[in-house]
Motif scaffolding. Structure first.
Motif, short mmCIF file in Angstrom:
data_model
loop_
_atom_site.label_atom_id
_atom_site.label_comp_id
_atom_site.label_asym_id
_atom_site.label_seq_id
_atom_site.Cartn_x
_atom_site.Cartn_y
_atom_site.Cartn_z
N VAL A 107 59.98 11.35 -28.38
CA VAL A 107 60.56 11.18 -29.71
C VAL A 107 59.95 9.98 -30.42
CG1 VAL A 107 62.70 10.63 -30.95
CG2 VAL A 107 62.71 12.35 -29.13
N THR A 108 59.67 8.91 -29.70
CA THR A 108 59.00 7.76 -30.32
C THR A 108 57.68 8.19 -30.94
OG1 THR A 108 59.99 6.28 -28.68
CG2 THR A 108 58.09 5.45 -29.90
N ASP A 109 56.93 9.01 -30.23
CA ASP A 109 55.66 9.51 -30.74
C ASP A 109 55.86 10.29 -32.03
OD1 ASP A 109 52.65 10.39 -29.65
OD2 ASP A 109 53.64 11.93 -30.86
N LEU A 110 56.84 11.18 -32.07
CA LEU A 110 57.05 12.03 -33.23
C LEU A 110 57.62 11.28 -34.42
CD1 LEU A 110 58.39 15.24 -31.47
CD2 LEU A 110 56.17 14.94 -32.56
N LEU A 111 58.40 10.23 -34.17
CA LEU A 111 58.94 9.45 -35.29
C LEU A 111 57.84 8.77 -36.09
CD1 LEU A 111 62.19 7.78 -33.87
CD2 LEU A 111 61.99 9.73 -35.42
N GLY A 112 56.67 8.59 -35.49
CA GLY A 112 55.56 8.01 -36.23
C GLY A 112 55.09 8.90 -37.36
N ASP A 113 55.41 10.19 -37.31
CA ASP A 113 55.02 11.13 -38.36
C ASP A 113 56.24 11.85 -38.92
OD1 ASP A 113 52.98 12.23 -39.92
OD2 ASP A 113 52.73 13.97 -38.61
N TYR A 114 57.37 11.15 -38.93
CA TYR A 114 58.64 11.80 -39.25
C TYR A 114 58.73 12.30 -40.69
CZ TYR A 114 63.59 12.75 -38.18
OH TYR A 114 64.79 13.35 -37.92
N ASP A 115 58.16 11.57 -41.63
CA ASP A 115 58.21 12.02 -43.02
C ASP A 115 57.51 13.37 -43.19
OD1 ASP A 115 59.74 9.97 -44.16
OD2 ASP A 115 57.99 8.68 -44.41
N ALA A 116 56.37 13.53 -42.56
CA ALA A 116 55.65 14.80 -42.65
C ALA A 116 56.43 15.91 -41.94
CB ALA A 116 54.26 14.66 -42.04
N ILE A 117 57.05 15.58 -40.81
CA ILE A 117 57.87 16.56 -40.09
C ILE A 117 59.03 17.03 -40.97
CG2 ILE A 117 59.54 16.79 -38.19
CD1 ILE A 117 57.63 15.07 -36.51
N LEU A 118 59.70 16.09 -41.61
CA LEU A 118 60.83 16.44 -42.46
C LEU A 118 60.39 17.29 -43.64
CD1 LEU A 118 62.79 13.07 -42.42
CD2 LEU A 118 63.53 15.23 -41.40
#
Length: 506
Positions: free
Chosen positions: A380-391
């Motif tokens: 999850v730490t890894d994915l939060l680095g690109d969270y705006d794009a994910i959202l």
């Protein structure tokens, strides 16, 4: 063993006769069966004696006796002479695998399939794992890098936050249950929205709370006067709210009411849990209904906790950032997770609270679990680095799903009322008649699992509504709406199937 009184069961089966032509005993058996499947009658609970229930419902004892016999034959009641009848599930249904394996569509869960990025992030997380293998692996608060990433996200959204104000949990439901059992004493009042998330009710009740409901509707949003009266009258120790894209109605609180709720909570010593698991799933853009951003309260975003961070305009402003009165922000505990945005299979959630509360929760946590898996936290730490794009990707997916559901329901069942949903994952659809429970049972005959409206009320009710998720694929949504249309035509005329499963509503 719990015993259900005749009066309590009569309230739960309210409207059981419906508008169909099925014999009374079948209609009653169907309703009791649904209550067992949905968990509103707990497994092992003793149901009322036939004589008592018949008197309470105003029907013959023969009707109740036949309904109970029907349930016993189908495996939903077990009776012992002299000891009464208890609720159960038919043999084998408790451990059925996912309903999709049997060709069913499961609309009982408001969730999305995993992002493709999860697999690659898991590989990267596995590469980082060796650095943590020298420790015990028991992590009751969360690894520092993830706590900091979550804190940074709150700060970017307009609520300055430090890492030691964060606890990482096993999803949002674990967070709610941990807060409830730590901050509630048996017999305390807990304010809840009605309708709302059923598992939150369960967590509060398990902690011994007496629930105080406040209405939320798709027409008027929160009953603000009722909220104020309830909190002043009962001085609840705890309140559970979903202020952003509320489950199931999709509504969002106004900025003014958020401020007022925090002020009232501060006065009465009430701690408000704000479930923000869907707070960043707005579907109508930054200026659409329900969009509350850091720019909406610039003085709050700039001055909270004495430090900067005006927030990004496209990010929703956290609930605690709306506090105006001194100390009011400490009345809010924020709960989040990646279950609704990245994938439900990642059991990572978090709590944002004052440091003293985090310390209390940490001490209490060991009674239920010993920490959150390190590998999942790294992922999850890894994915939060690109969270705006994910959202952004998730919002596009959900916007298409919402519009598809509205179109399909308009074509197949035009008499239903489908409100505009500005965000989240579900629509709270008006059926025009109190038949949600019958419809839910009928839908099972057509290959669809879906939760009945009364499951979302702390005391039942809401049989005129149905929560329908729009987070599924086009193929699944079409199949689900087809099943609903077929069930709608057959309400009151379908046979009771002999097997089903106990739905978990998410």
């Amino acid at each position: 063993m719990n015993t259900l009184s005749a009066r309590a069961l009569a309230l739960l089966v309210d409207g059981w006769r419906g508008a169909g032509s099925a014999p009374a005993y079948l209609a009653l058996a169907d309703r009791i069966r649904l209550l067992i499947l949905d968990g509103r009658i707990g497994l092992g609970a003793r149901v009322p004696a036939e004589r008592d229930l018949s008197a309470q419902l105003g029907v013959s004892r023969t009707t109740v006796s036949a309904a109970y016999a029907r349930l016993r034959d189908a495996g939903y009641l077990s009776s012992v002479r002299g000891s009464g009848s208890v609720a159960r599930l038919p043999s084998g249904t408790e451990s059925l695998p996912d309903s999709a394996a049997f060709g069913f569509v499961d609309f009982s869960k408001a969730s999305m399939p995993a992002l493709p990025a999860v697999a690659a992030a898991a590989q990267r997380a596995a590469e980082q794992l060796p650095a943590y293998l020298g420790g015990s692996g028991f992590d009751p608060v969360g690894i520092p890098v993830l706590r900091q990433a979550i804190a940074d996200r709150y700060t970017a959204r307009g609520l300055p936050t430090e890492a030691d104000q964060i606890m990482v949990t096993l999803g949002a439901q674990h967070a709610i249950a941990l807060i409830a059992r730590t901050l509630l004493a048996r017999g305390d009042h807990a304010l809840v929205e009605s309708p709302s998330y059923p598992h939150a009710f369960e967590a509060l009740r398990a902690a011994g709370a007496r629930l105080v409901p406040v209405a939320v509707s798709t027409d008027d949003g929160w009953d603000e006067q009722g909220f104020e009266q309830a909190i002043k009258r009962t001085s609840p120790s705890l309140g559970y709210l979903m202020p952003d894209f509320h489950n199931p109605t999709g509504m969002s609180m106004s900025a003014e009411f958020r401020e007022r709720a925090l002020e009232l909570a501060s006065r009465t010593g009430t701690t408000l849990i704000a479930d923000e698991t869907m707070a960043e799933l707005g579907l109508d853009g930054p200026d659409g209904p329900g969009a509350l951003r850091a720019l909406d309260l610039p003085e709050r975003a700039a001055g909270l906790s004495g430090s900067g961070g005006t927030g990004a305009p496209e990010r929703s402003l956290p609930f605690a950032a709306f506090a105006r009165a001194p100390g009011a922000a400490s009345s809010a505990i924020l709960v989040g997770s990646v279950g609704k945005t990245i994938w439900g299979g990642l059991r990572i959630g978090w709590i944002r609270a004052d440091r003293s509360v985090i310390h209390r929760l940490t001490r209490a946590r060991a009674a239920g679990d010993l920490g959150t898996p390190i590998l999942d936290q790294l992922l999850v730490t890894d994915l939060l680095g690109d969270y705006d794009a994910i959202l952004a990707e998730r919002r596009t997916y959900l916007r298409i799903g919402r519009d598809r559901l509205v179109r399909l329901l308009g074509e197949r069942i035009p008499e239903w009322t489908v409100p505009h949903v500005p965000g989240g994952l579900t629509a709270w659809v008006g059926l025009g008649a109190p038949v949600s429970s019958q419809l839910t049972l009928a839908a099972r005959n057509h290959g669809l699992h879906i939760a009945a409206g009364p499951l979302f009320g702390p005391e039942g009710a809401f049989d005129r509504f149905l929560r329908i998720p729009f987070s599924y694929s086009e193929e699944e949504t079409v199949r689900g709406v087809d099943a609903l249309a077929a069930a709608w035509e057959s309400v009151g005329r379908y046979p009771m199937p002999e097997h089903s499963y106990l739905a978990e509503v998410v």
